[in-house]
Design an enzyme around this catalytic site. Structure first.
Site, PDB file in Angstrom:
ATOM      1  N   ILE A 166       5.523  -5.533   8.025  1.00 27.17           N
ATOM      2  CA  ILE A 166       5.372  -4.417   8.928  1.00 27.17           C
ATOM      3  C   ILE A 166       5.161  -3.113   8.156  1.00 27.17           C
ATOM      4  O   ILE A 166       5.522  -3.010   6.985  1.00 27.17           O
ATOM      5  CB  ILE A 166       6.639  -4.240   9.833  1.00 27.17           C
ATOM      6  N   CYS A 176       0.002   3.967  10.499  1.00 28.27           N
ATOM      7  CA  CYS A 176       0.637   5.038   9.733  1.00 28.27           C
ATOM      8  C   CYS A 176       1.311   6.016  10.685  1.00 28.27           C
ATOM      9  O   CYS A 176       0.650   6.619  11.525  1.00 28.27           O
ATOM     10  CB  CYS A 176      -0.369   5.790   8.874  1.00 28.27           C
ATOM     11  N   SER A 228       0.824  -1.211   0.000  1.00 21.58           N
ATOM     12  CA  SER A 228       0.000   0.000   0.000  1.00 21.58           C
ATOM     13  C   SER A 228       0.858   1.261   0.000  1.00 21.58           C
ATOM     14  O   SER A 228       1.852   1.361   0.715  1.00 21.58           O
ATOM     15  CB  SER A 228      -0.904   0.011   1.228  1.00 21.58           C
TER      16      SER A 228
HETATM   17  C1  FMN Z   1       5.784   6.395   0.011  1.00 25.02           C
HETATM   18  C2  FMN Z   1       5.141   5.359   0.884  1.00 25.02           C
HETATM   19  C3  FMN Z   1       3.769   5.442   1.155  1.00 25.02           C
HETATM   20  C4  FMN Z   1       3.149   4.502   1.969  1.00 25.02           C
HETATM   21  N1  FMN Z   1       1.799   4.592   2.191  1.00 25.02           N
HETATM   22  C5  FMN Z   1       1.171   3.639   2.934  1.00 25.02           C
HETATM   23  C6  FMN Z   1      -0.240   3.673   3.123  1.00 25.02           C
HETATM   24  O1  FMN Z   1      -0.950   4.531   2.599  1.00 25.02           O
HETATM   25  N2  FMN Z   1      -0.805   2.707   3.906  1.00 25.02           N
HETATM   26  C7  FMN Z   1      -0.056   1.719   4.485  1.00 25.02           C
HETATM   27  O2  FMN Z   1      -0.616   0.866   5.174  1.00 25.02           O
HETATM   28  N3  FMN Z   1       1.270   1.662   4.307  1.00 25.02           N
HETATM   29  C8  FMN Z   1       1.913   2.596   3.542  1.00 25.02           C
HETATM   30  N4  FMN Z   1       3.271   2.514   3.357  1.00 25.02           N
HETATM   31  C9  FMN Z   1       4.037   1.401   3.983  1.00 25.02           C
HETATM   32  C10 FMN Z   1       4.278   0.259   2.999  1.00 25.02           C
HETATM   33  O3  FMN Z   1       3.056  -0.290   2.545  1.00 25.02           O
HETATM   34  C11 FMN Z   1       5.147  -0.851   3.603  1.00 25.02           C
HETATM   35  O4  FMN Z   1       4.485  -1.377   4.737  1.00 25.02           O
HETATM   36  C12 FMN Z   1       6.509  -0.351   4.060  1.00 25.02           C
HETATM   37  O5  FMN Z   1       7.001   0.622   3.168  1.00 25.02           O
HETATM   38  C13 FMN Z   1       7.536  -1.471   4.188  1.00 25.02           C
HETATM   39  O6  FMN Z   1       7.777  -2.124   2.951  1.00 25.02           O
HETATM   40  P1  FMN Z   1       8.995  -1.743   1.956  1.00 25.02           P
HETATM   41  O7  FMN Z   1      10.233  -1.693   2.771  1.00 25.02           O
HETATM   42  O8  FMN Z   1       8.971  -2.808   0.904  1.00 25.02           O
HETATM   43  O9  FMN Z   1       8.652  -0.392   1.378  1.00 25.02           O
HETATM   44  C14 FMN Z   1       3.918   3.453   2.534  1.00 25.02           C
HETATM   45  C15 FMN Z   1       5.294   3.370   2.270  1.00 25.02           C
HETATM   46  C16 FMN Z   1       5.907   4.300   1.451  1.00 25.02           C
HETATM   47  C17 FMN Z   1       7.376   4.178   1.175  1.00 25.02           C
END
Ligand code: FMN
Ligand code: FAD
Ligand code: FES
Lengths: 311, 255
Positions: free
Chosen positions: A190, A129, A20
């Protein structure tokens, strides 16, 4: 090789889905590849009304990671249902909607609306968040509040609910147990860890919001540890995420106990990352001695039988 | 259509202090690349730099499938890029964003106002305008004499006025000071540069039709992450990477 996996409300052709907030409402990436290749798609958080989010700059690059403080910007749940979901629903790929809010009532309303949208297969309840002043993370750091919001959202939702946990807690297992007791169909973990970066020249935090959520490979060991701990304590489906950039990372999450995985930040570095990981997954699983995806889930735990042969 | 391409470096030269020009060759047609658009460049391989860097397209050679970028080394990514060698590959998403809408505009003369690293996209724009028979006047602002670049290239296309903050070259002061002194005739203006400059340009030219190109830190660069938004005067927002970087001057609220 069989990469399919069945989870509450989700019958996935493979375990890989964009996380997300890192994939918008999907259509941006449809210009790069066919979205039907994906196991599922988790769309950007929805709140009751349109939200503008935080001031810019909203992102910063860190050592092997990044910070973001978007602040749940989104067009509001009704616009999402009317305008964003239909084009994505044309693909034969399950859509998971991310539910956010500042109050339990807002969570209930958003969950009710999205849960009753035919094209939505499941909800991801975002109680984690770190980038909004009220709501969000406080629900994810207090076990009683986490229990309460999960229970109320479950009562409103006609589709399965995966509760997205915050890593910004001392004991992840307590929170996981609380939401499981409240009826969560699964966990998603996470979300980002809170962090800050200061510009040496201006002597000020780079992000306008000062604090942001840390993501990317730098957080992977934390995600692995937390999923491992929760899997030791609970038998509940887990969508794992945090720093995944390749098929080997996916396998590590599966070993820790994740049933499926989400890829976030890596989409920014390489828009093709999800299909590339899916393509590489069979060989990677085979290389480490697994005959199917299902085979690998939870195999990092001592009490699980291992397939290691000494031949 | 936006794509990921491995571009190969044909030429890399220093054209002013800390300022580099790179000519990149594509294996496929670049005819769809229009002035005002940018490429989103990956720095190195592996996980050292997770975020791509947005750099404007300064020129296009359609026949030879070449793109030119001009950039200043200001941090890790641009410094690493400036140290590449001819023949090295550059991983880029392109073309990103929307272009200056010149096809739909009727005008006889255009004023281009650029500041520092906001100058490059105006060069390809100037070429396209001149090709359509439109008279081009450029006012270009730089920190000081050492940072001035592309004066002759713009001169080949129209009248050029250079301003430097310290007066070490051309007029002393800001681009808006030069505008007040020169008072050029024009139907439509196009501006790119630091936000402070854009604010003063849009307020100086408030009653004129114009387009501005904005800068913001980006995540995805393709409209998916909401990192790069700017508030719009209709009470909503625009994503700079996708709905911009070019906007009608009156559409967005600069802070
Ligand atoms: C730019 C950005 C926006 C995000 N927006 C959301 C969001 O709207 N809702 C949510 O549950 N997580 C959000 N996340 C968290 C990600 O879904 C994910 O849990 C987190 O980034 C860890 O995964 P990654 O290391 O692969 O990015 C966001 C992450 C990033 C980097
Ligand atoms: C649409 C657009 C077009 C651009 N065109 C040009 C151009 O033609 N020539 C040129 O020299 N520069 C241009 N820039 C600015 C350029 O993107 C930054 O100078 C560059 O990203 C700095 O990267 P770095 O790794 O050297 O700096 P670092 O400070 O090490 O970068 C850290 C992070 O901050 C981001 N960042 C830092 N400064 C900026 C900035 N000013 N704008 C956006 N992101 C920034 C980087 O992309 C990176 O993610 C443009 C920016 C945008 C948004
Ligand atoms: S950088 Fe992601 S929406 Fe613009």
């Amino acid at each position: 090789m069989n990469l399919s996996v069945s989870l509450p409300g989700l019958s996935l052709k493979n375990p890989v889905m964009p996380a997300s907030g890192c994939f918008g409402f999907g259509m941006e990436y449809s210009k790069f590849y066919d979205l039907e290749q994906l196991g599922a798609i988790i769309i950007k958080a929805a709140t009751e009304e349109m939200r503008y989010g935080n001031a810019t700059p909203r992102v910063a690059e860190t050592t092997v990671g990044m910070l973001n403080a978007i602040g749940l910007q989104n067009p509001g749940v009704l616009n999402i249902i009317e305008k964003e979901v239909p084009p994505l629903a044309a693909y034969n790929t399950p859509i998971i909607a991310n539910v956010a809010g500042s109050t339990i009532e807002e969570y209930e309303l958003v969950a009710e609306k999205l849960g009753n949208t035919e094209q939505i297969a499941a909800l991801e309840l975002n109680i984690s968040c770190p980038n909004v002043k009220e709501g969000g993370v406080q629900f994810g750091t207090d076990p009683d509040l986490a229990y309460e919001v999960t229970k109320r959202v479950k009562a409103q939702s006609s589709v399965p609910v995966y509760v997205k946990l915050s890593p910004n807690v001392t004991d992840i297992v307590t929170i996981a147990k609380a939401v499981a007791a409240a009826g969560a169909d699964g966990l998603s973990m996470i979300n980002t860890l809170t962090g800050m970066q200061i510009n040496l020249q201006s002597r000020r935090p780079i992000l306008a919001n000062q604090v942001g959520g840390l993501s990317g490979p730098t957080i992977k060991p934390i995600a692995i540890r937390m999923i491992y701990q929760v899997r030791e304590a609970l038998d509940i489906p887990i969508i794992g995420m945090g720093g995944i950039t390749c098929a080997e990372d996916v396998l590590e999450f599966l070993l820790a106990g994740a049933n499926a995985v989400a890829v976030g930040t890596a989409n920014f570095t390489n828009p093709f990352i999800c299909p590339e990981i899916i393509t590489a997954l069979p060989d990677t699983l085979a290389k480490y001695g697994f005959n199917s995806l299902q085979d690998a889930i939870g195999k990092g735990h001592a009490h699980e039988t291992t397939n290691l042969s000494r031949a | 259509m936006i794509r990921k391409d491995m571009l190969s470096i044909k030429k890399l030269e220093t054209i002013a202090k800390d300022t580099f020009l790179i000519v990149l060759a594509s294996n496929i047609s670049v005819d769809d690349v229009a002035p005002g658009q940018f490429i989103h460049i990956r720095i190195g391989q592996g996980n050292a730099h997770l975020l791509r860097r947005p750099i404007s397209i300064a020129d296009v050679d359609q026949a030879n499938q070449l793109l030119t970028i001009i950039f200043k080394s200001v941090g890790e990514g641009t410094t690493q890029l400036s140290k590449q060698k001819v023949g090295d590959q550059v991983d880029a998403l392109l073309p990103c964003g929307t272009a200056y809408p010149i096809a739909g505009l009727t005008m006889h003369s255009a004023l281009l106002i650029g500041g520092g690293i906001g100058v490059p996209p105006l060069y390809y724009l100037a070429k396209q305008l001149v090709a359509k028979g439109i008279k081009v006047t450029a006012i270009l602002g730089f920190q000081n004499k050492e940072h001035v670049f592309y004066e002759q290239e713009f001169q080949a296309l129209g009248d050029v006025y250079i301003a430097t903050n310290d007066g070490s070259y051309g007029y002393q002061g800001f681009v808006t000071d030069v505008y007040q002194q020169v008072q050029p005739d024009f139907d439509c203006y196009f501006s790119c540069g630091p936000t402070a400059m854009l604010k003063s340009v849009t307020s100086t030219l408030e009653d004129k039709q114009g387009y501005i190109s904005l800068e913001e830190r980006m995540g995805c660069g393709v409209g998916a992450c909401f990192a790069c938004v700017v508030p719009s005067h209709d009470g909503g927002y625009r994503k700079i990477c996708q709905q911009g970087p070019v906007f009608p001057a009156k559409e967005v609220a600069l802070s």
